[in-house]
Design a protein around this motif. Structure first.
Motif, short mmCIF file in Angstrom:
data_model
loop_
_atom_site.label_atom_id
_atom_site.label_comp_id
_atom_site.label_asym_id
_atom_site.label_seq_id
_atom_site.Cartn_x
_atom_site.Cartn_y
_atom_site.Cartn_z
N TRP A 148 -0.08 3.10 -3.73
CA TRP A 148 -1.27 2.32 -4.08
C TRP A 148 -2.46 2.68 -3.19
O TRP A 148 -3.60 2.73 -3.65
CB TRP A 148 -0.92 0.84 -3.96
N LYS A 149 -2.20 2.95 -1.92
CA LYS A 149 -3.29 3.24 -1.00
C LYS A 149 -4.03 4.51 -1.38
O LYS A 149 -5.22 4.68 -1.06
CB LYS A 149 -2.79 3.32 0.44
N TYR A 193 0.82 -1.21 0.00
CA TYR A 193 0.00 0.00 0.00
C TYR A 193 0.86 1.27 0.00
O TYR A 193 0.40 2.32 -0.45
CB TYR A 193 -0.92 0.01 1.22
N TYR A 228 -6.50 -6.00 -1.44
CA TYR A 228 -6.80 -4.73 -2.13
C TYR A 228 -8.17 -4.82 -2.79
O TYR A 228 -8.44 -5.73 -3.57
CB TYR A 228 -5.74 -4.43 -3.18
#
Length: 486
Positions: free
Chosen positions: A159-160, A147, A181
């Motif tokens: 990514w988060k 993340y 995810y």
């Protein structure tokens, strides 16, 4: 035909999480390649570090790696065909092979059996409550470090940061534990026949009182307000509505039972609250939710306890009822079959919502093989990328969660704007509880139980299920229901 998409609030969300890497199979190279895994395979820095370093999309070479991928789309051939097309593209890009498991029977039972035998799929999808349970059982890889870095398929930020805040909040079980995810989702809404609404002189409601008033006026105008399928637990309307109503009437219970402080009630927190009496299904506030649902039932078709979801949707399509609860993935069939017969729109349970997120997760057993782990992570990131989410939205009306993905215009009424479900009373325990709640609800609605008797039935059902869960997980007051270990 004109269609007016008016979103009030979503009822349910199903977010796909990707998981993977079985421990006792799928490590052999595809027969046609003759390639091996391990040191003979070209390995990038990401593979050597278990995926901690990312590369540009398509740079990974996983020749000789075979992954088993499972998802609960086995009854939807359109979805399966689209998935197979996308998987084939990843295979071509990376040189890996994917065995796509499409389970024709109970998906969750199959998964549990596989994990128990140490043969879980390398990557799979599931809803947040199941994924959480699998993670806490030690089956899943921790996405926390992933993340913090870019996905090779969605670059420019960690990514988060590609997730809405409400979804991101739910994915962190603790500050250091992220089980997968979430990518796309199937949003559940109430479809309504605008032509019948206009004929009865009613507007789209925004509160439960207004919703009941609309139902009453529709009924007085000679229109059946709602097709409510309640033949089995698989029809879900009884579970979804009760969860939404109960959550809103008992919102204070979240703060009282949230031991971890993450804003969501996990299963062990729920069990602890039940044992300590904080969660009591015979309490007046929860019984109020049952009364509300019983009052609502006067506006359903008379055969609701024998009505299934498909038949309910067909009744709406034929204009026989004013409203039905359905998913975004039903939109194509509804739109095609309604045609120009009438104008329709979508709304949620008015101010009284439920979401069930579908998530990609990776099997923790992959950690024993760095190459396979890197492949599983790359596959998860590919399958949840903005481009793939867009294609699922266009193909089967699955709603993207990535903020990098543009939603097709026809799905604008399904945009997720509401508060996430924080306490899954009836949808987040297990299949046995859902079965109890459905059977008891049928008897309550038909008059076998009054509200007090039904509330006691629900209390007893939870006690039975929770006793089994405590024995299986070795939870008790002595070990604080496993909360201290999290």
């Amino acid at each position: 035909m004109k269609k007016r998409w008016k979103a009030i609030a979503a009822i349910a969300i199903s977010v796909t999480l990707l998981a993977g890497c079985g421990s006792s199979r799928n490590t052999e190279a595809p027969a046609e390649t003759g390639a091996g895994t391990g040191g003979e395979t070209p390995v990038s820095a990401a593979a050597e570090t278990g995926g901690e370093e990312t590369t540009a999309a398509g740079d990974m070479d996983f020749s000789g790696v075979t992954l088993v991928f499972a998802q609960d789309l086995s009854t939807d051939e359109t979805a399966n065909t689209l998935s197979e097309e996308i998987i084939k593209e990843w295979e071509t890009k990376t040189g890996a092979a994917v065995k796509f498991e499409k389970q024709p029977t109970d998906y969750r039972v199959w998964l549990t059996t596989q994990f128990t035998a140490n043969q879980g799929p390398d990557v799979y999808t599931g809803i947040i409550y199941d994924i959480t349970a699998d993670y806490e059982a030690g089956y899943l890889y921790n996405f926390k470090d992933l993340y913090e870095k870019e996905s090779p398929y969605d670059t420019g930020k960690p990514w988060k940061e590609t997730l809405p805040d409400s979804i991101l909040e739910r994915m962190y079980l603790t500050d250091n534990d992220v089980p997968g995810y979430p990518s796309s989702t199937s949003v559940v809404r109430i479809f309504y026949n605008k032509s019948l609404f206009d004929a009865a002189g009613v507007q789209v409601p925004e509160t439960w009182a207004e919703f009941m008033d609309v139902c009453g006026k529709l009924k007085s105008a000679g229109t059946t307000p709602f097709a409510f399928p309640n033949a089995s637990k698989d029809d879900l309307s009884w579970l979804w509505f009760n969860n939404s109503v109960c959550s809103q009437l008992n919102n204070d219970l979240v703060a009282e039972t949230d031991i971890s402080g993450n804003g969501f009630i996990e299963l062990n927190e729920m069990v602890k609250a039940f044992d300590e009496g904080t969660l009591d299904f015979t309490s007046d506030s929860i019984k109020d939710s049952f009364d509300l649902m019983k009052d609502f039932s006067q506006y359903w078709t008379s055969d609701y306890n024998g009505l299934d979801q498909k038949t309910a949707i067909d009744m709406f399509i034929r204009g026989e009822v004013a409203m039905v609860q359905a998913m975004s993935t039903n939109l194509t069939a509804i739109s095609a079959n309604v045609g120009d017969s009438f104008e329709y729109g979508v709304m949620a349970i008015p101010v009284i919502t439920t979401q069930t997120n579908i998530i990609f997760a990776v099997n923790k057993a992959c950690e024993s093989d760095p190459v396979k782990l890197a492949a599983a992570i790359d596959f998860a990131q590919f399958m949840s990328s903005p481009d793939v989410q867009r294609r699922f939205a266009e193909g089967i009306n699955r709603i993207p969660l990535s903020t990098s993905t543009e939603l097709p215009d026809r799905l604008s009424g399904f945009i997720i704007t509401e508060e996430p479900l924080r306490f899954a009373y009836y949808t987040g325990v297990n299949s046995e509880l859902r079965d109890f709640f459905c059977r008891g609800g049928q008897m309550y609605l038909e008059g076998t139980y009054d509200t007090d008797a039904f509330a006691q039935y629900v209390q007893d059902s939870f006690r039975t299920v929770f006793e089994t869960i405590k024995a299986e997980k070795e939870w008790s007051a002595d070990n604080n229901y496993g909360l201290d270990a999290q």
